[in-house]
Design an enzyme around this catalytic site. Structure first.
Site, short mmCIF file in Angstrom:
data_model
loop_
_atom_site.label_atom_id
_atom_site.label_comp_id
_atom_site.label_asym_id
_atom_site.label_seq_id
_atom_site.Cartn_x
_atom_site.Cartn_y
_atom_site.Cartn_z
N ASP A 166 52.18 -2.90 87.59
CA ASP A 166 52.10 -1.43 88.10
C ASP A 166 53.19 -0.66 87.79
O ASP A 166 54.28 -1.05 87.85
CB ASP A 166 52.14 -1.78 89.50
N SER A 214 52.72 -4.62 95.06
CA SER A 214 52.54 -5.42 95.99
C SER A 214 53.64 -6.60 96.06
O SER A 214 53.95 -6.98 97.25
CB SER A 214 51.18 -6.16 96.26
N GLU A 253 39.44 -0.37 94.85
CA GLU A 253 40.19 -1.42 95.93
C GLU A 253 39.42 -0.71 97.35
O GLU A 253 39.32 0.78 97.43
CB GLU A 253 41.54 -1.13 96.04
O1 KIV Z 1 49.91 -4.28 93.73
C1 KIV Z 1 48.79 -4.76 93.74
O2 KIV Z 1 48.82 -6.11 94.16
C2 KIV Z 1 47.35 -4.14 93.61
C3 KIV Z 1 46.04 -4.95 93.87
C4 KIV Z 1 46.05 -5.01 95.32
C5 KIV Z 1 45.06 -4.28 92.99
O3 KIV Z 1 47.52 -3.19 93.15
#
Ligand code: KIV
Length: 271
Positions: free
Chosen positions: A90, A52, A189
């Site tokens: 991520d 994100s 989510e």
């Molecule tokens: O990238 C992110 O912030 C996420 C959250 C929304 C879980 O994957």
């Protein structure tokens, strides 16, 4: 004798114990040193260096454009700030979908170059081989099911997922596969609360929700959203703990006025 108190670090084992004891897990996103320092001092259990960052830090419309190098930059800034929290990073779009070797290589780069503690991947059955291969290198993996923003162009909308029985059953099956493969936790989510509660009850590993109701073992939000920095994103699941947009806007305006009027700096603010 050392005057420094040892900080008990959050590990994947600590999270598992928290689930067993019924203690809820608090997770938030962080992308830079200063914010991560505050998050860690506040006692958040997990900091997610989420893709994100593509939206809130870089201003892209989706999470797709952010690169592996950019994720490593954000993650290493966060790691330098953290004493206690577990830092999960991520794997960005395009860094793991090709094959399991690519997924492993991307995860190794993240762990080696940022010093992070775990990686997160979106998807179920289709990424299982990658999850297994990453785990063979001793890298903890968090899963992510339900609304998976990296697949936005496949689904077309950011609406609630798994409302129909078919999709709900597939999600339960994927969650179980990820647990069996060895994921230490999964994120759910934007799915119905009842479904998330069922998954959290049936799985032994902690299930963290975002827009997935109160039956999960923990919750995650994007820090910029819960602080109200971005005043254009107002989904139902988001609780805003501040209106930082207004506060920051006001502070910037006051500064501009003070500079223009010659009020800043005053005598005490100069040498
Ligand atoms: O990238 C992110 O912030 C996420 C959250 C929304 C879980 O994957």
């Amino acid at each position: 004798m050392s005057v420094h108190k040892e900080v008990k670090k959050v590990t994947t084992h600590v999270l598992q114990e928290m689930k067993l004891k019924g203690e809820k897990i608090a997770m938030l996103t962080g992308y830079d040193y200063s914010m991560a320092r505050i998050l860690d001092k506040a006692g958040v259990d997990i900091i997610l260096v989420g893709d994100s960052a593509s939206n809130v830090m870089a201003g892209h419309e989706t999470t797709l454009p952010i690169t592996l190098n950019e994720m490593i930059y954000h993650a290493s800034s966060v790691i330098r700030a953290v004493d206690r929290a577990l830092v999960v990073i991520d794997l960005p779009f395009g860094s793991y979908q090709g094959n399991s070797k690519e997924a492993l290589n991307s995860s190794i780069r993240i762990m080696k170059e940022s010093g992070g503690h775990a990686v997160k991947l979106e998807g179920g059955k289709e990424i299982l081989e990658s999850v297994e291969r990453i785990l063979t290198a001793g890298i903890p993996v968090m899963g992510h099911l339900g609304l998976t923003p990296q697949s936005i162009y496949k689904f077309g909308t950011y609406s609630v997922r798994a409302k129909e029985e078919d999709e709900a059953n597939r999600l339960i099956e994927d969650a179980k596969l990820l647990e069996e493969a060895g994921c230490f936790s999964i994120i759910l989510e934007k799915i119905p609360a009842e479904l998330a509660k069922r998954v959290a009850t049936e799985l032994k590993i902690p299930v963290i929700g975002i827009g997935a109701g109160n039956g999960c073992d923990g919750q995650v939000l994007v820090s910029h959203d819960m602080l109200g920095i971005n005043n254009e994103f107002n989904p139902r699941f988001l609780r805003k703990y501040h209106n930082l947009y207004e506060e920051m806007h006001g502070a910037f305006k006051n500064y501009i006025e003070d500079v223009r009027s010659g009020d800043f700096p005053n005598e005490n603010e100069q040498y």
